[in-house]
Design an enzyme around this catalytic site. Sequence first.
Site, mmCIF file in Angstrom:
data_model
loop_
_atom_site.group_PDB
_atom_site.id
_atom_site.type_symbol
_atom_site.label_atom_id
_atom_site.label_comp_id
_atom_site.label_asym_id
_atom_site.label_seq_id
_atom_site.Cartn_x
_atom_site.Cartn_y
_atom_site.Cartn_z
ATOM 1 C CG ASN A 203 50.319 14.193 60.081
ATOM 2 O OD1 ASN A 203 49.991 15.313 59.663
ATOM 3 N ND2 ASN A 203 51.446 13.614 59.703
ATOM 4 C CG HIS A 286 46.485 18.464 59.253
ATOM 5 N ND1 HIS A 286 47.322 19.564 59.154
ATOM 6 C CD2 HIS A 286 47.284 17.384 58.992
ATOM 7 C CE1 HIS A 286 48.549 19.169 58.874
ATOM 8 N NE2 HIS A 286 48.555 17.853 58.763
ATOM 9 C CG HIS A 296 49.519 13.684 52.508
ATOM 10 N ND1 HIS A 296 49.978 12.668 53.330
ATOM 11 C CD2 HIS A 296 50.395 14.721 52.670
ATOM 12 C CE1 HIS A 296 51.070 13.077 53.954
ATOM 13 N NE2 HIS A 296 51.348 14.300 53.569
ATOM 14 C CB VAL A 324 49.239 18.780 50.551
ATOM 15 C CG1 VAL A 324 50.069 18.890 49.266
ATOM 16 C CG2 VAL A 324 48.374 17.534 50.524
ATOM 17 C CG HIS A 325 54.582 19.563 53.528
ATOM 18 N ND1 HIS A 325 55.514 18.644 53.942
ATOM 19 C CD2 HIS A 325 53.650 19.631 54.519
ATOM 20 C CE1 HIS A 325 55.164 18.168 55.132
ATOM 21 N NE2 HIS A 325 54.041 18.750 55.497
#
Length: 432
Positions: A203, A286, A296, A324-325
Amino acid sequence: MIFVILISVLLSLSFPVRTDYVRPQPRKTLHFPWKPKLPSLPHQVHISLAGENHMRISWITDDNSAPSIVEYGTLPGQYTFSSSGETTSYNYLFYSSGKIHHTVIGPLEHDTIYFYRCGGQGPEFQLKTPPGQFPVTFAIAGDLGQTGWTKSTLDHIDQCKYDVHLLPGDLSYADCMQHLWDNFGELVQPLASARPWMVTQGNHEKEKIPFFTDAFESYNARWKMPFEESESTSNLYYSFEVAGVHVIMLGSYTDYDELSDQYSWLKADLSKVDRKKTPWLVVLFHVPWYNSNHAHQGEGDGMMAAMEPLLYAAGVDLVFAGHVHAYERSKRVNKGKSDPCGTVHITIGDGGNREGLAQKYIHPTPEWSMFREASFGHGELKIVNSTHAFWSWHRNDDDEPVRSDQVWITSLISSGCLAEKAYESSKILVSP
């Protein structure tokens, strides 16, 4: 200041745990002091695979008359071959890029070190081509950005012996501030000029400003991937093969429904995979489909509904995602639950971005989730042979690479699953 406020307003219109581990504090964004250089000298050099036995060399010059020539050979300073390429450039609001060069070299020998020079002058670089057969090792990290943790991740990747870097989206986190693309190019050059970097968009690559700029303009100009070589019409999705692995890079932010070009291309690409030649099938995009983090949630459901039947029918072994971190690894899954003939999904959006970690998980843990942790790090996938691969996730803990998760994975082709669903596969992948 007015310009920054304007960008912020426009962006607002256009951009849509484990408890036994004490996480280190966030680290600041890296700053790159300006260094004077000759406008004709290459910078932001990176390489990518470009069809069988070929490599694409990409770089930027500030001199529009600089040639797109790459000289190369197997000995330092002795360039027995040369290739000419193409150039592009782009404007983004008040920013004008340098001259972006893309030159394909080859044919190249497998597992060989080549020395090369861009534009007929400047420093000498060296690259190593991937092996032509097993074993082959991939380094994998998404959502990199440009923070102190990014630098830590890159340092750890540099310590591992890998052949190809896979990045499932969100590269520079430029977010319309185009000079950050230049900074990112300089940051990754030591690694990206030596091993092929194969990327797909996230994104943060979109950067569309209504009435002003198109989506992915900067990304497409700077990071050209082998979409034409894999019969795709878009740089946002493509495939390539290395050793005995067929890798597919998909786009989470371009159309993916059954009427889309991407869907048609994926179906055609999967139908052409020869599992005798490439027994392993790996996919990257992604936005994760299997995600037990609060961050998310549900964003990948539409793409999953459209494309998971294709991936299941084709017998995809592994899927890697970012966004997603945090880190998470699933069992083999399909249709939202465990399936011994399904795909292992791994979320690895923990490369070091400036937005920080996604630390809130859903409880209780879903039955399909095998390991999850909100920490920065990278992964290594060593495919040993046609039947077995070793996956490890390395947490960036106090600047030391710690192997925090590891597992042996057996290929679907060796498990008998592909034979079991051969009829279903033929109906889904071959039907018009």
